[in-house]
Write an enzyme that holds these catalytic residues in place. Sequence first.
Site, PDB file in Angstrom:
ATOM      1  N   ASP A 118       1.968 -14.553  12.496  1.00 23.60           N
ATOM      2  CA  ASP A 118       0.817 -15.124  11.792  1.00 23.60           C
ATOM      3  C   ASP A 118      -0.073 -13.971  11.327  1.00 23.60           C
ATOM      4  OD1 ASP A 118      -1.482 -16.372  10.931  1.00 23.60           O
ATOM      5  OD2 ASP A 118      -1.483 -17.864  12.539  1.00 23.60           O
ATOM      6  N   LYS A 168      -8.091 -15.545  15.957  1.00 23.95           N
ATOM      7  CA  LYS A 168      -8.268 -15.130  14.565  1.00 23.95           C
ATOM      8  C   LYS A 168      -9.714 -14.749  14.233  1.00 23.95           C
ATOM      9  CE  LYS A 168      -4.390 -18.060  13.291  1.00 23.95           C
ATOM     10  NZ  LYS A 168      -3.884 -19.223  12.558  1.00 23.95           N
ATOM     11  N   HIS A 223      -2.467  10.183  -1.447  1.00 26.30           N
ATOM     12  CA  HIS A 223      -2.629   8.895  -2.131  1.00 26.30           C
ATOM     13  C   HIS A 223      -2.582   9.058  -3.643  1.00 26.30           C
ATOM     14  CE1 HIS A 223      -3.408   5.624   0.735  1.00 26.30           C
ATOM     15  NE2 HIS A 223      -3.749   6.590   1.577  1.00 26.30           N
ATOM     16  N   GLU A 244       0.832  -1.200   0.000  1.00 23.50           N
ATOM     17  CA  GLU A 244       0.000   0.000   0.000  1.00 23.50           C
ATOM     18  C   GLU A 244       0.867   1.250   0.000  1.00 23.50           C
ATOM     19  OE1 GLU A 244      -3.252   2.445   2.745  1.00 23.50           O
ATOM     20  OE2 GLU A 244      -2.724   0.381   3.254  1.00 23.50           O
TER      21      GLU A 244
END
Length: 569
Positions: free
Chosen positions: A455, A379, A553, A247
Amino acid sequence: MDVRQRSTNKPTAPMKIRVVVDDEKEPRASDALPLPLYLTNAVFFTIFFSVVYFLLTRWREKIRNSTPLRIVDLSEIVALVALVASFIYLLGFFGIDFVQSIFRPSAVDVWAAEYDKNHADDVILKEEARKDPCGVDCAPPPPQVVETLVSEEDEEIIKSVVAGKTPSYSLETTLGDCKRAASIRREAVQRMTGKSLVGLALEGFDYQAILGQCCEMPVGYVQIPVGIAGPLLLDGREYSVPMATTEGCLVASTNRGCKAIHLSGGANSVLLKDGMTRAPVVRFATAQRAAKLKFFLESPQNFETLSMVFNRSSRFARLQTIKCAIAGKNLYIRFCCSTGDAMGMNMISKGVQNVLDFLQKDFQDMDVIGISGNFCSDKKPAAVNWIEGRGKSVVCEAIISGDVVRKVLKTNVEALAELNMLKNLAGSAVAGALGGFNAQASNIVSAIYIATGQDPAQNVESSHCITMMEAVNDGKDLHVSVTMPSIEVGTVGGGTQLASQAACLNLLGVKGANREEAGSNARLLATIVAGSVLAGELSLMSALAAGHLVRSHMKYNRSTKDLVSKVSS
Protein backbone atom coordinates in the site's frame (compact mmCIF):
# COMPACT_ATOMS: atom_id res chain seq x y z
CA MET A 1 -6.96 15.82 -29.67
CA ASP A 2 -9.81 15.02 -32.03
CA VAL A 3 -12.22 12.22 -31.35
CA ARG A 4 -14.66 11.38 -34.13
CA GLN A 5 -17.15 8.60 -34.39
CA ARG A 6 -18.96 7.02 -37.34
CA SER A 7 -21.42 4.18 -37.64
CA THR A 8 -22.69 2.09 -40.54
CA ASN A 9 -26.29 1.29 -41.33
CA LYS A 10 -25.53 -2.41 -40.82
CA PRO A 11 -26.63 -3.65 -37.35
CA THR A 12 -23.70 -6.03 -36.93
CA ALA A 13 -20.96 -3.73 -38.14
CA PRO A 14 -18.67 -2.17 -35.51
CA MET A 15 -18.38 1.56 -35.12
CA LYS A 16 -15.06 3.24 -35.75
CA ILE A 17 -13.63 5.63 -33.20
CA ARG A 18 -10.72 7.48 -34.66
CA VAL A 19 -8.32 9.29 -32.37
CA VAL A 20 -5.91 11.67 -34.06
CA VAL A 21 -3.01 12.86 -31.93
CA ASP A 22 -1.72 16.24 -33.10
CA ASP A 23 -0.81 19.62 -31.72
CA GLU A 24 -3.41 21.44 -33.82
CA LYS A 25 -7.00 20.68 -34.75
CA GLU A 26 -7.15 18.46 -37.82
CA PRO A 27 -9.11 19.87 -40.81
CA ARG A 28 -12.03 17.64 -41.74
CA ALA A 29 -14.09 17.23 -44.85
CA SER A 30 -17.24 17.76 -42.78
CA ASP A 31 -16.07 21.32 -42.09
CA ALA A 32 -17.00 22.18 -45.71
CA LEU A 33 -20.59 20.96 -45.40
CA PRO A 34 -23.27 23.70 -45.57
CA LEU A 35 -25.18 22.05 -42.69
CA PRO A 36 -24.06 20.35 -39.47
CA LEU A 37 -23.05 16.73 -39.94
CA TYR A 38 -26.13 15.22 -38.29
CA LEU A 39 -28.48 17.33 -40.46
CA THR A 40 -26.57 16.42 -43.61
CA ASN A 41 -26.85 12.73 -42.72
CA ALA A 42 -30.61 13.09 -42.19
CA VAL A 43 -31.03 14.79 -45.55
CA PHE A 44 -29.18 12.07 -47.45
CA PHE A 45 -31.07 9.33 -45.61
CA THR A 46 -34.35 10.97 -46.61
CA ILE A 47 -33.27 11.39 -50.26
CA PHE A 48 -32.07 7.78 -50.52
CA PHE A 49 -35.25 6.12 -49.24
CA SER A 50 -37.53 8.62 -51.01
CA VAL A 51 -36.04 8.00 -54.46
CA VAL A 52 -35.99 4.25 -53.86
CA TYR A 53 -39.71 4.34 -53.06
CA PHE A 54 -40.39 6.62 -56.08
CA LEU A 55 -38.50 4.40 -58.53
CA LEU A 56 -40.06 1.18 -57.25
CA THR A 57 -43.53 2.72 -57.60
CA ARG A 58 -42.89 3.90 -61.20
CA TRP A 59 -41.35 0.59 -62.21
CA ARG A 60 -44.33 -1.35 -60.83
CA GLU A 61 -46.70 0.82 -62.89
CA LYS A 62 -44.59 0.21 -66.03
CA ILE A 63 -44.70 -3.53 -65.47
CA ARG A 64 -48.47 -3.45 -65.09
CA ASN A 65 -48.83 -1.36 -68.28
CA SER A 66 -46.26 -3.46 -70.18
CA THR A 67 -44.06 -0.40 -70.65
CA PRO A 68 -40.32 -1.14 -71.18
CA LEU A 69 -38.21 -0.15 -68.11
CA ARG A 70 -35.53 1.38 -70.32
CA ILE A 71 -37.88 4.18 -71.24
CA VAL A 72 -37.38 6.88 -68.59
CA ASP A 73 -38.64 10.41 -68.26
CA LEU A 74 -36.94 13.44 -66.67
CA SER A 75 -38.24 12.72 -63.17
CA GLU A 76 -36.84 9.20 -63.26
CA ILE A 77 -33.46 10.47 -64.47
CA VAL A 78 -33.31 12.94 -61.58
CA ALA A 79 -34.30 10.16 -59.16
CA LEU A 80 -31.56 7.85 -60.46
CA VAL A 81 -28.92 10.57 -60.08
CA ALA A 82 -30.11 11.28 -56.53
CA LEU A 83 -30.05 7.55 -55.74
CA VAL A 84 -26.43 7.17 -56.89
CA ALA A 85 -25.29 10.31 -55.06
CA SER A 86 -26.95 9.39 -51.77
CA PHE A 87 -25.70 5.80 -52.04
CA ILE A 88 -22.09 6.98 -52.48
CA TYR A 89 -22.45 9.27 -49.47
CA LEU A 90 -23.82 6.52 -47.23
CA LEU A 91 -21.33 3.98 -48.54
CA GLY A 92 -18.45 6.11 -47.29
CA PHE A 93 -19.55 5.97 -43.63
CA PHE A 94 -21.80 9.01 -44.07
CA GLY A 95 -19.43 10.41 -46.65
CA ILE A 96 -16.52 11.50 -44.45
CA ASP A 97 -14.00 8.73 -45.20
CA PHE A 98 -14.91 8.78 -48.91
CA VAL A 99 -14.62 12.54 -49.29
CA GLN A 100 -11.43 12.78 -47.26
CA SER A 101 -9.77 10.02 -49.31
CA ILE A 102 -10.40 12.09 -52.46
CA PHE A 103 -9.62 15.62 -51.35
CA ARG A 104 -6.74 15.24 -48.89
CA PRO A 105 -4.14 12.78 -47.62
CA SER A 106 -4.30 11.05 -44.23
CA ALA A 107 -3.72 12.93 -40.98
CA VAL A 108 -0.39 11.20 -40.45
CA ASP A 109 0.87 12.30 -43.89
CA VAL A 110 -0.20 15.89 -43.28
CA TRP A 111 1.43 15.94 -39.84
CA ALA A 112 4.64 14.45 -41.19
CA ALA A 113 4.82 16.89 -44.09
CA GLU A 114 4.22 19.89 -41.88
CA TYR A 115 6.63 18.66 -39.27
CA ASP A 116 9.39 18.07 -41.83
CA LYS A 117 8.77 21.46 -43.39
CA ASN A 118 8.54 23.65 -40.30
CA HIS A 119 10.67 21.86 -37.72
CA ALA A 120 13.58 20.31 -39.60
CA ASP A 121 16.21 22.22 -37.65
CA ASP A 122 14.58 21.44 -34.30
CA VAL A 123 14.46 17.75 -35.14
CA ILE A 124 18.23 17.64 -35.66
CA LEU A 125 18.90 19.34 -32.32
CA LYS A 126 16.41 17.16 -30.46
CA GLU A 127 17.88 13.98 -31.95
CA GLU A 128 21.17 14.91 -30.30
CA ALA A 129 19.71 16.20 -27.05
CA ARG A 130 17.20 13.45 -26.30
CA LYS A 131 19.80 10.70 -26.02
CA ASP A 132 20.71 9.79 -22.47
CA PRO A 133 24.32 9.19 -21.35
CA CYS A 134 24.03 5.55 -22.37
CA GLY A 135 23.29 6.55 -25.97
CA VAL A 136 19.73 5.18 -25.96
CA ASP A 137 17.16 7.09 -27.95
CA CYS A 138 14.35 7.80 -25.48
CA ALA A 139 12.27 10.16 -27.65
CA PRO A 140 8.53 9.44 -27.80
CA PRO A 141 7.07 8.22 -31.11
CA PRO A 142 5.52 10.83 -33.42
CA PRO A 143 1.77 11.50 -33.27
CA GLN A 144 -0.23 8.77 -34.88
CA VAL A 145 -3.77 7.81 -35.72
CA VAL A 146 -5.23 5.18 -33.39
CA GLU A 147 -8.41 3.39 -34.41
CA THR A 148 -10.53 1.26 -32.09
CA LEU A 149 -13.73 -0.61 -32.84
CA VAL A 150 -16.90 -0.27 -30.77
CA SER A 151 -19.75 -2.66 -31.48
CA GLU A 152 -23.28 -1.36 -31.76
CA GLU A 153 -24.17 -3.10 -28.49
CA ASP A 154 -21.28 -1.43 -26.65
CA GLU A 155 -22.24 1.89 -28.21
CA GLU A 156 -25.68 1.64 -26.64
CA ILE A 157 -24.14 0.87 -23.23
CA ILE A 158 -21.74 3.80 -23.55
CA LYS A 159 -24.64 6.13 -24.32
CA SER A 160 -26.53 4.74 -21.34
CA VAL A 161 -23.57 5.38 -19.01
CA VAL A 162 -23.13 8.90 -20.38
CA ALA A 163 -26.83 9.60 -19.87
CA GLY A 164 -26.65 8.34 -16.29
CA LYS A 165 -29.05 5.46 -16.88
CA THR A 166 -26.43 2.77 -16.22
CA PRO A 167 -24.13 3.25 -13.20
CA SER A 168 -20.47 3.09 -14.18
CA TYR A 169 -19.60 1.00 -11.15
CA SER A 170 -22.04 -1.76 -12.16
CA LEU A 171 -20.50 -2.52 -15.57
CA GLU A 172 -18.37 -5.45 -14.40
CA THR A 173 -21.36 -7.13 -12.74
CA THR A 174 -23.72 -6.38 -15.61
CA LEU A 175 -21.42 -7.46 -18.44
CA GLY A 176 -19.47 -10.24 -16.75
CA ASP A 177 -16.37 -9.10 -18.63
CA CYS A 178 -13.95 -6.86 -16.70
CA LYS A 179 -11.85 -5.91 -19.74
CA ARG A 180 -14.92 -4.92 -21.74
CA ALA A 181 -16.29 -2.97 -18.76
CA ALA A 182 -13.05 -0.99 -18.47
CA SER A 183 -13.08 -0.23 -22.20
CA ILE A 184 -16.70 0.98 -22.15
CA ARG A 185 -16.13 3.06 -19.01
CA ARG A 186 -13.05 4.60 -20.59
CA GLU A 187 -14.96 5.70 -23.69
CA ALA A 188 -17.82 7.03 -21.56
CA VAL A 189 -15.38 9.11 -19.50
CA GLN A 190 -13.85 10.56 -22.67
CA ARG A 191 -17.25 11.61 -23.96
CA MET A 192 -18.46 13.07 -20.67
CA THR A 193 -15.28 15.06 -20.04
CA GLY A 194 -14.41 15.92 -23.61
CA LYS A 195 -10.83 14.87 -22.83
CA SER A 196 -8.85 12.13 -24.50
CA LEU A 197 -7.26 9.26 -22.55
CA VAL A 198 -4.85 8.42 -25.34
CA GLY A 199 -1.59 7.46 -23.65
CA LEU A 200 -3.23 5.74 -20.69
CA ALA A 201 -2.65 2.03 -21.33
CA LEU A 202 -5.69 -0.26 -21.53
CA GLU A 203 -4.50 -3.47 -23.18
CA GLY A 204 -2.26 -6.05 -21.57
CA PHE A 205 -3.71 -5.99 -18.06
CA ASP A 206 -5.73 -8.58 -16.13
CA TYR A 207 -8.71 -6.56 -14.93
CA GLN A 208 -10.32 -9.65 -13.42
CA ALA A 209 -7.43 -9.84 -10.92
CA ILE A 210 -8.29 -6.48 -9.35
CA LEU A 211 -12.06 -6.95 -9.17
CA GLY A 212 -13.33 -6.43 -5.64
CA GLN A 213 -9.96 -5.94 -3.98
CA CYS A 214 -7.50 -3.59 -5.66
CA CYS A 215 -9.21 -0.88 -7.71
CA GLU A 216 -12.77 0.05 -8.58
CA MET A 217 -14.05 1.44 -11.89
CA PRO A 218 -10.77 1.04 -13.81
CA VAL A 219 -10.22 2.76 -17.18
CA GLY A 220 -6.62 1.62 -17.74
CA TYR A 221 -3.36 1.40 -15.88
CA VAL A 222 -0.32 3.59 -15.35
CA GLN A 223 3.08 2.36 -16.45
CA ILE A 224 5.95 2.91 -13.99
CA PRO A 225 9.45 1.76 -14.92
CA VAL A 226 11.11 -0.74 -12.58
CA GLY A 227 14.86 -0.67 -12.03
CA ILE A 228 17.09 -3.10 -10.17
CA ALA A 229 19.54 -2.06 -7.47
CA GLY A 230 22.10 -4.47 -6.11
CA PRO A 231 23.17 -7.00 -5.34
CA LEU A 232 22.44 -5.98 -1.77
CA LEU A 233 24.48 -8.19 0.55
CA LEU A 234 22.34 -8.50 3.67
CA ASP A 235 22.75 -11.06 6.44
CA GLY A 236 25.01 -13.14 4.23
CA ARG A 237 22.61 -13.29 1.25
CA GLU A 238 22.44 -11.28 -1.96
CA TYR A 239 19.25 -9.60 -3.15
CA SER A 240 18.46 -7.81 -6.40
CA VAL A 241 16.08 -5.09 -5.26
CA PRO A 242 13.26 -3.97 -7.63
CA MET A 243 12.41 -0.27 -7.44
CA ALA A 244 9.46 1.30 -9.30
CA THR A 245 10.10 5.01 -9.73
CA THR A 246 10.05 7.90 -12.17
CA GLU A 247 12.81 9.81 -10.40
CA GLY A 248 16.17 9.91 -12.11
CA CYS A 249 19.27 8.92 -10.09
CA LEU A 250 17.32 7.05 -7.40
CA VAL A 251 18.06 3.52 -8.60
CA ALA A 252 21.62 4.43 -9.60
CA SER A 253 22.26 6.03 -6.22
CA THR A 254 20.85 3.06 -4.30
CA ASN A 255 22.89 0.75 -6.50
CA ARG A 256 26.07 2.64 -5.56
CA GLY A 257 25.21 2.25 -1.90
CA CYS A 258 24.69 -1.48 -2.40
CA LYS A 259 28.13 -1.69 -4.01
CA ALA A 260 29.78 0.08 -1.09
CA ILE A 261 28.06 -2.25 1.39
CA HIS A 262 28.98 -5.34 -0.63
CA LEU A 263 32.66 -4.37 -0.89
CA SER A 264 32.73 -3.81 2.87
CA GLY A 265 31.43 -7.27 3.76
CA GLY A 266 27.69 -6.67 3.73
CA ALA A 267 25.06 -5.37 6.16
CA ASN A 268 23.33 -7.04 9.09
CA SER A 269 19.75 -6.60 10.26
CA VAL A 270 17.73 -7.33 13.39
CA LEU A 271 13.95 -7.60 13.57
CA LEU A 272 12.97 -5.92 16.84
CA LYS A 273 9.20 -6.31 16.73
CA ASP A 274 6.43 -7.63 14.50
CA GLY A 275 2.90 -6.45 15.24
CA MET A 276 0.14 -4.64 13.36
CA THR A 277 -2.18 -2.30 15.27
CA ARG A 278 -5.78 -1.14 15.17
CA ALA A 279 -7.34 1.25 17.68
CA PRO A 280 -11.12 1.72 17.87
CA VAL A 281 -12.65 4.62 19.79
CA VAL A 282 -15.58 3.98 22.16
CA ARG A 283 -17.60 6.40 24.24
CA PHE A 284 -19.37 6.21 27.60
CA ALA A 285 -21.66 8.52 29.51
CA THR A 286 -18.92 9.31 32.03
CA ALA A 287 -15.14 9.22 32.22
CA GLN A 288 -15.42 6.80 35.19
CA ARG A 289 -17.07 4.19 32.98
CA ALA A 290 -14.40 4.67 30.32
CA ALA A 291 -11.69 4.22 32.95
CA LYS A 292 -13.36 1.02 34.21
CA LEU A 293 -13.11 -0.53 30.74
CA LYS A 294 -9.51 0.63 30.46
CA PHE A 295 -8.58 -1.17 33.70
CA PHE A 296 -10.44 -4.27 32.54
CA LEU A 297 -8.63 -4.39 29.17
CA GLU A 298 -5.17 -3.80 30.62
CA SER A 299 -5.54 -6.31 33.44
CA PRO A 300 -3.28 -9.37 32.92
CA GLN A 301 -6.04 -11.62 34.32
CA ASN A 302 -8.33 -10.77 31.40
CA PHE A 303 -5.78 -10.97 28.60
CA GLU A 304 -6.14 -14.72 27.99
CA THR A 305 -9.90 -14.46 27.54
CA LEU A 306 -9.61 -11.44 25.26
CA SER A 307 -6.88 -13.19 23.29
CA MET A 308 -9.08 -16.24 22.67
CA VAL A 309 -11.89 -14.03 21.41
CA PHE A 310 -9.55 -12.03 19.19
CA ASN A 311 -7.69 -15.01 17.71
CA ARG A 312 -10.90 -16.63 16.44
CA SER A 313 -10.82 -14.20 13.51
CA SER A 314 -7.91 -15.87 11.71
CA ARG A 315 -5.44 -18.75 11.69
CA PHE A 316 -2.56 -16.28 11.79
CA ALA A 317 -3.83 -13.39 13.94
CA ARG A 318 -2.41 -13.59 17.45
CA LEU A 319 -3.12 -10.83 19.96
CA GLN A 320 0.04 -9.45 21.56
CA THR A 321 -0.86 -6.38 23.60
CA ILE A 322 -3.70 -3.99 24.43
CA LYS A 323 -2.94 -0.37 25.40
CA CYS A 324 -5.54 2.26 26.16
CA ALA A 325 -5.66 6.05 26.21
CA ILE A 326 -8.48 8.21 27.62
CA ALA A 327 -9.68 11.60 26.42
CA GLY A 328 -12.53 12.60 28.73
CA LYS A 329 -15.25 9.97 28.45
CA ASN A 330 -13.77 8.59 25.23
CA LEU A 331 -11.54 5.52 25.28
CA TYR A 332 -9.01 4.65 22.57
CA ILE A 333 -8.03 0.96 22.59
CA ARG A 334 -4.82 0.04 20.70
CA PHE A 335 -4.74 -3.65 19.81
CA CYS A 336 -1.45 -5.11 18.53
CA CYS A 337 -1.19 -8.56 16.93
CA SER A 338 0.95 -10.68 14.63
CA THR A 339 -0.51 -11.23 11.15
CA GLY A 340 1.61 -13.87 9.44
CA ASP A 341 2.77 -12.95 5.93
CA ALA A 342 -0.10 -10.51 5.38
CA MET A 343 0.23 -6.81 6.09
CA GLY A 344 -2.78 -7.49 8.25
CA MET A 345 -5.13 -4.52 8.36
CA ASN A 346 -8.23 -6.56 7.48
CA MET A 347 -7.13 -9.41 9.73
CA ILE A 348 -6.71 -7.28 12.84
CA SER A 349 -9.90 -5.32 12.12
CA LYS A 350 -11.92 -8.55 12.24
CA GLY A 351 -10.28 -9.54 15.52
CA VAL A 352 -11.00 -6.14 17.03
CA GLN A 353 -14.64 -6.40 15.99
CA ASN A 354 -14.88 -9.77 17.76
CA VAL A 355 -13.56 -8.24 20.99
CA LEU A 356 -15.90 -5.25 20.77
CA ASP A 357 -18.88 -7.56 20.34
CA PHE A 358 -17.70 -9.56 23.35
CA LEU A 359 -17.25 -6.44 25.51
CA GLN A 360 -20.69 -5.16 24.60
CA LYS A 361 -22.23 -7.90 26.75
CA ASP A 362 -20.69 -6.59 29.99
CA PHE A 363 -20.45 -2.93 28.96
CA GLN A 364 -23.83 -2.39 27.36
CA ASP A 365 -23.52 1.37 27.73
CA MET A 366 -20.41 1.36 25.49
CA ASP A 367 -20.97 3.25 22.25
CA VAL A 368 -18.59 2.19 19.47
CA ILE A 369 -17.85 5.37 17.52
CA GLY A 370 -15.44 3.89 14.98
CA ILE A 371 -13.33 0.80 14.36
CA SER A 372 -10.39 3.17 13.90
CA GLY A 373 -9.86 6.14 16.18
CA ASN A 374 -6.44 7.19 14.78
CA PHE A 375 -4.56 5.87 17.82
CA CYS A 376 -3.42 3.06 15.48
CA SER A 377 -2.09 5.14 13.62
CA ASP A 378 -2.47 4.26 9.93
CA LYS A 379 -1.16 6.33 6.98
CA LYS A 380 -0.38 9.35 9.13
CA PRO A 381 2.80 10.51 10.87
CA ALA A 382 2.33 9.81 14.56
CA ALA A 383 4.56 9.69 17.61
CA VAL A 384 2.91 6.46 18.78
CA ASN A 385 4.28 4.62 15.74
CA TRP A 386 7.69 6.25 16.14
CA ILE A 387 7.87 5.17 19.79
CA GLU A 388 5.84 1.93 19.98
CA GLY A 389 6.33 0.71 16.43
CA ARG A 390 3.79 -0.64 13.94
CA GLY A 391 4.23 -3.52 11.53
CA LYS A 392 7.88 -4.60 11.50
CA SER A 393 10.49 -2.75 13.55
CA VAL A 394 13.95 -3.22 12.05
CA VAL A 395 17.48 -1.95 12.62
CA CYS A 396 20.09 -2.45 9.89
CA GLU A 397 23.79 -1.65 10.12
CA ALA A 398 27.07 -1.92 8.23
CA ILE A 399 30.71 -0.93 8.66
CA ILE A 400 32.02 0.71 5.50
CA SER A 401 35.80 0.64 5.15
CA GLY A 402 37.65 3.91 4.68
CA ASP A 403 39.00 2.80 1.32
CA VAL A 404 35.46 2.15 0.01
CA VAL A 405 34.31 5.53 1.33
CA ARG A 406 37.07 7.25 -0.61
CA LYS A 407 37.09 5.18 -3.82
CA VAL A 408 33.40 4.32 -4.28
CA LEU A 409 31.58 7.05 -2.38
CA LYS A 410 34.14 9.76 -3.28
CA THR A 411 34.24 11.33 0.19
CA ASN A 412 35.73 10.62 3.63
CA VAL A 413 34.54 9.21 6.93
CA GLU A 414 34.84 12.44 8.90
CA ALA A 415 32.80 14.43 6.37
CA LEU A 416 29.99 11.85 6.37
CA ALA A 417 29.76 11.68 10.15
CA GLU A 418 29.69 15.46 10.46
CA LEU A 419 27.08 15.91 7.72
CA ASN A 420 24.84 13.26 9.24
CA MET A 421 24.95 14.97 12.62
CA LEU A 422 24.19 18.43 11.23
CA LYS A 423 21.64 17.36 8.60
CA ASN A 424 19.81 14.21 9.69
CA LEU A 425 19.93 14.84 13.45
CA ALA A 426 20.27 18.56 14.24
CA GLY A 427 18.65 19.79 11.01
CA SER A 428 15.63 17.52 11.43
CA ALA A 429 15.31 18.58 15.07
CA VAL A 430 15.30 22.25 14.03
CA ALA A 431 12.55 21.42 11.54
CA GLY A 432 10.52 19.65 14.24
CA ALA A 433 10.63 16.37 12.34
CA LEU A 434 8.54 13.41 13.53
CA GLY A 435 10.43 10.25 12.58
CA GLY A 436 12.19 12.06 9.75
CA PHE A 437 15.78 11.91 10.96
CA ASN A 438 17.08 10.69 7.62
CA ALA A 439 18.03 11.85 4.14
CA GLN A 440 15.63 10.02 1.81
CA ALA A 441 14.16 6.90 3.43
CA SER A 442 10.73 7.51 1.86
CA ASN A 443 12.28 7.49 -1.61
CA ILE A 444 13.45 3.92 -1.32
CA VAL A 445 10.43 2.74 0.68
CA SER A 446 7.97 4.10 -1.90
CA ALA A 447 9.87 2.63 -4.85
CA ILE A 448 10.00 -0.85 -3.32
CA TYR A 449 6.39 -0.64 -2.11
CA ILE A 450 5.07 0.16 -5.58
CA ALA A 451 7.18 -2.56 -7.19
CA THR A 452 6.10 -5.26 -4.72
CA GLY A 453 2.39 -4.42 -4.42
CA GLN A 454 2.36 -2.82 -0.97
CA ASP A 455 0.00 0.00 0.00
CA PRO A 456 1.86 3.14 -1.17
CA ALA A 457 0.02 5.33 1.36
CA GLN A 458 1.66 3.42 4.22
CA ASN A 459 4.92 4.92 3.08
CA VAL A 460 4.07 7.71 5.56
CA GLU A 461 4.74 5.75 8.75
CA SER A 462 6.92 3.10 7.09
CA SER A 463 9.47 5.81 6.27
CA HIS A 464 10.00 6.71 9.92
CA CYS A 465 13.75 6.33 10.15
CA ILE A 466 16.74 7.61 12.07
CA THR A 467 20.09 7.36 10.29
CA MET A 468 23.23 7.20 12.40
CA MET A 469 26.84 7.56 11.18
CA GLU A 470 30.03 7.61 13.23
CA ALA A 471 33.69 6.94 12.77
CA VAL A 472 35.02 3.63 14.19
CA ASN A 473 38.31 1.75 14.27
CA ASP A 474 40.27 4.85 15.25
CA GLY A 475 38.40 6.95 12.71
CA LYS A 476 39.39 4.82 9.71
CA ASP A 477 36.01 3.25 8.97
CA LEU A 478 32.36 4.33 9.04
CA HIS A 479 29.60 2.70 11.08
CA VAL A 480 26.22 3.46 9.50
CA SER A 481 22.79 2.29 10.63
CA VAL A 482 19.11 2.90 10.01
CA THR A 483 16.43 2.22 12.62
CA MET A 484 12.91 1.91 11.21
CA PRO A 485 10.19 1.16 13.80
CA SER A 486 7.12 0.85 11.56
CA ILE A 487 7.71 -0.94 8.24
CA GLU A 488 4.28 -2.17 7.11
CA VAL A 489 4.62 -4.87 4.47
CA GLY A 490 3.05 -8.16 3.43
CA THR A 491 3.68 -10.82 0.81
CA VAL A 492 0.06 -12.01 0.44
CA GLY A 493 -3.16 -10.12 -0.24
CA GLY A 494 -3.81 -6.75 -1.84
CA GLY A 495 -1.60 -5.83 -4.77
CA THR A 496 0.96 -8.58 -4.09
CA GLN A 497 -1.06 -11.03 -6.17
CA LEU A 498 -0.91 -8.98 -9.40
CA ALA A 499 1.42 -10.43 -12.02
CA SER A 500 4.02 -7.64 -12.11
CA GLN A 501 4.18 -7.20 -8.36
CA ALA A 502 4.29 -10.95 -7.76
CA ALA A 503 7.25 -11.16 -10.15
CA CYS A 504 9.15 -8.57 -8.10
CA LEU A 505 8.39 -10.45 -4.88
CA ASN A 506 9.57 -13.64 -6.54
CA LEU A 507 12.83 -11.92 -7.50
CA LEU A 508 13.44 -11.28 -3.79
CA GLY A 509 12.43 -14.82 -2.84
CA VAL A 510 9.48 -13.72 -0.69
CA LYS A 511 6.48 -14.36 -2.93
CA GLY A 512 3.34 -15.56 -1.17
CA ALA A 513 3.04 -17.13 2.26
CA ASN A 514 5.81 -19.15 3.81
CA ARG A 515 4.38 -22.60 4.54
CA GLU A 516 7.19 -23.64 6.89
CA GLU A 517 7.26 -20.54 9.09
CA ALA A 518 4.26 -18.23 8.89
CA GLY A 519 5.27 -14.59 8.61
CA SER A 520 8.92 -15.17 7.69
CA ASN A 521 8.50 -13.89 4.12
CA ALA A 522 6.98 -10.60 5.26
CA ARG A 523 9.67 -10.20 7.93
CA LEU A 524 12.40 -10.84 5.35
CA LEU A 525 10.87 -8.26 3.02
CA ALA A 526 10.93 -5.72 5.85
CA THR A 527 14.66 -6.31 6.43
CA ILE A 528 15.32 -5.95 2.68
CA VAL A 529 13.50 -2.61 2.74
CA ALA A 530 15.65 -1.47 5.66
CA GLY A 531 18.84 -2.70 3.94
CA SER A 532 17.92 -0.84 0.77
CA VAL A 533 17.24 2.31 2.78
CA LEU A 534 20.68 1.91 4.33
CA ALA A 535 22.21 1.80 0.84
CA GLY A 536 20.21 4.82 -0.30
CA GLU A 537 21.15 6.85 2.77
CA LEU A 538 24.82 6.01 2.39
CA SER A 539 24.95 7.02 -1.27
CA LEU A 540 22.92 10.24 -1.01
CA MET A 541 24.81 11.47 2.04
CA SER A 542 28.08 10.79 0.20
CA ALA A 543 26.87 12.75 -2.83
CA LEU A 544 25.97 15.67 -0.56
CA ALA A 545 29.28 15.54 1.27
CA ALA A 546 31.19 15.49 -2.02
CA GLY A 547 28.97 18.12 -3.68
CA HIS A 548 27.86 15.76 -6.45
CA LEU A 549 24.08 15.85 -5.97
CA VAL A 550 23.17 18.66 -8.37
CA ARG A 551 25.64 17.51 -11.00
CA SER A 552 24.32 13.94 -11.02
CA HIS A 553 20.69 15.07 -11.28
CA MET A 554 21.53 17.43 -14.12
CA LYS A 555 23.26 14.57 -15.93
CA TYR A 556 20.68 11.82 -15.46
CA ASN A 557 17.40 13.51 -14.66
CA ARG A 558 16.81 17.01 -16.02
CA SER A 559 19.54 18.28 -18.33
CA THR A 560 18.23 16.67 -21.52
CA LYS A 561 14.70 17.97 -21.08
CA ASP A 562 15.93 21.42 -20.16
CA LEU A 563 18.03 21.50 -23.32
CA VAL A 564 15.15 20.38 -25.50
CA SER A 565 12.78 22.95 -24.01
CA LYS A 566 15.29 25.74 -24.52
CA VAL A 567 15.95 24.70 -28.12
CA SER A 568 12.23 24.47 -28.85
CA SER A 569 11.54 27.90 -27.38
